[in-house]
Write an enzyme that holds these catalytic residues in place. Structure first.
Site, PDB file in Angstrom:
ATOM      1  N   TYR A   1       0.834  -1.207   0.000  1.00 42.91           N
ATOM      2  CA  TYR A   1       0.000   0.000   0.000  1.00 42.91           C
ATOM      3  C   TYR A   1       0.876   1.268   0.000  1.00 42.91           C
ATOM      4  CZ  TYR A   1      -3.954   2.894   1.713  1.00 42.91           C
ATOM      5  OH  TYR A   1      -4.943   3.838   1.874  1.00 42.91           O
TER       6      TYR A   1
ATOM      7  N   LYS B   1       0.765   4.020  -2.886  1.00 43.97           N
ATOM      8  CA  LYS B   1       0.359   5.397  -2.577  1.00 43.97           C
ATOM      9  C   LYS B   1       1.482   6.390  -2.863  1.00 43.97           C
ATOM     10  CE  LYS B   1      -3.962   4.925  -1.278  1.00 43.97           C
ATOM     11  NZ  LYS B   1      -5.015   5.312  -2.266  1.00 43.97           N
TER      12      LYS B   1
ATOM     13  N   ARG C   1     -15.194   1.904   6.401  1.00 47.73           N
ATOM     14  CA  ARG C   1     -15.088   0.457   6.665  1.00 47.73           C
ATOM     15  C   ARG C   1     -13.625   0.017   6.576  1.00 47.73           C
ATOM     16  NH1 ARG C   1     -16.852  -2.889   1.209  1.00 47.73           N
ATOM     17  NH2 ARG C   1     -15.097  -2.119   0.009  1.00 47.73           N
TER      18      ARG C   1
END
Ligand SMILES: NC(=O)c1ccc[n+]([C@@H]2O[C@H](COP(=O)([O-])OP(=O)(O)OC[C@H]3O[C@@H](n4cnc5c(N)ncnc54)[C@H](O)[C@@H]3O)[C@@H](O)[C@H]2O)c1
Length: 298
Positions: free
Chosen positions: A166, A170, A201
């Site tokens: 991630y 990013k 969520r």
């Protein structure tokens, strides 16, 4: 001053069936934009698909008197991204605003991370963002001479334990968007970057006691400003959460300059090299070269 409005403009929001994307889509529609609500409708980890998430947000917009159409394609597929743009052109005839927001998480330490965990996160975030921009580019850059793009990064781009996939995706979005910003500006296509902090969520188990104050709606003003025709910034990163908006930038320290610099010189000057005093904000390689040329002349 007047409220920011988007009348007669068409906006695409990817991953708009939940969380931040939903908030961005509802806001843009409430201020006059016609909105394509894209969402694949899978889990936080990216498993499965469903039409209900995107359709529900379209129904909300329409019930409030706005204009919206759903799209259920996967932005991580080249054809899927093109189909999102095609839906906008076929339904509303333009694409003025592109909010790249779709995302998944597969957090694990690098040791335990599978190839699939790594690739899928890179594909949805970095490759998906690039595919969406690629499909929008002939319209914004060539046909309309106008466009506003905002791409979603994360504080994970600073580096975060358990998020090598991630963080890489990013940080990649930052480099991609900053380069695209430079290419687009001569055709009035501005690209900026959002680093949000919000209870969704995706983050409900991660934010601790602060979570109750971190409403997605408090992040949307960054999107609202950056995709408006009066936006004055380009290639910038804004951090937003809980009502605070700040700027993130990449700085370079002046460091040390020595003739015939050696490995030992680095060891002996590590504190001076690291010292952030008198850093510059580099928005292109030219900014750093300018600093180097001053050092070379000194
Ligand atoms: N919530 C935060 O604090 C936070 C922090 C940093 C970055 N972000 C980023 O913000 C964005 C939105 O996250 P969120 O917190 O609202 O999460 P979320 O899970 O509520 O929403 C993400 C949406 O993207 C959709 N999606 C996933 N893969 C897709 C694909 N391939 N094609 C189309 N749609 C897809 C999901 O179905 C989901 O509805 C993400 O890019 C996320 O990485 C969020």
């Amino acid at each position: 001053m007047a409220d920011l409005r988007y009348d007669d403009q068409v906006a695409i929001v990817t991953g708009a069936g939940n969380g931040l994307g939903r908030s961005h889509a509802l806001f843009l529609a409430s201020r006059g934009a016609k909105v394509i609500v894209n969402d694949l409708g899978g889990s936080v980890a990216g498993a499965g698909s469903s039409e209900s998430a995107a359709q529900k947000v379209v129904d909300e917009i329409v019930a409030a008197g706005g204009s919206a159409a759903p799209n259920f394609n996967d932005v991580a597929s080249f054809e899927g991204a093109q189909a999102v743009i095609d839906t906008a052109m076929e339904t509303f005839g333009r694409v003025d605003i592109l909010v790249n927001n779709a995302g998944i998480l597969r957090d694990k330490s690098f040791k335990k991370m599978s190839k699939e965990d790594f690739d899928s996160v890179i594909n949805v975030h970095l490759i998906g963002t690039s595919y969406m921009c690629k499909a929008a580019w002939p319209i914004m850059y060539d046909q309309q001479n106008y466009g506003r793009i905002i791409n979603t990064t994360s504080a994970a781009s600073f580096g975060n334990y358990g998020q090598t996939n991630y963080s890489a995706a990013k940080a990649g979005i930052v480099g991609f968007s900053k380069a695209l910003a430079q290419e687009g500006i001569k055709h009035n296509v501005r690209t900026n970057i959002l680093a949000p902090i919000a209870r969704t969520r995706m983050t409900e188990d991660l934010l601790g006691p602060m979570a109750k104050e971190l409403h997605p709606e408090l992040v949307t003003p960054v999107v609202a400003y950056c995709v408006h025709k009066d936006c004055t910034v380009n290639g910038e990163i804004f951090s937003a959460g809980g009502g605070r908006i700040g700027r993130i930038f990449w700085g370079v320290t002046p460091g040390v300059k020595m003739a015939d610099i050696s490995a030992e010189d680095m060891r002996d000057n590590i504190d001076a090299i690291m010292d952030p005093a008198e850093y510059i904000i580099a928005n292109s390689p030219a900014d750093e070269l300018k600093m180097l040329s001053v050092k070379l002349k000194a």
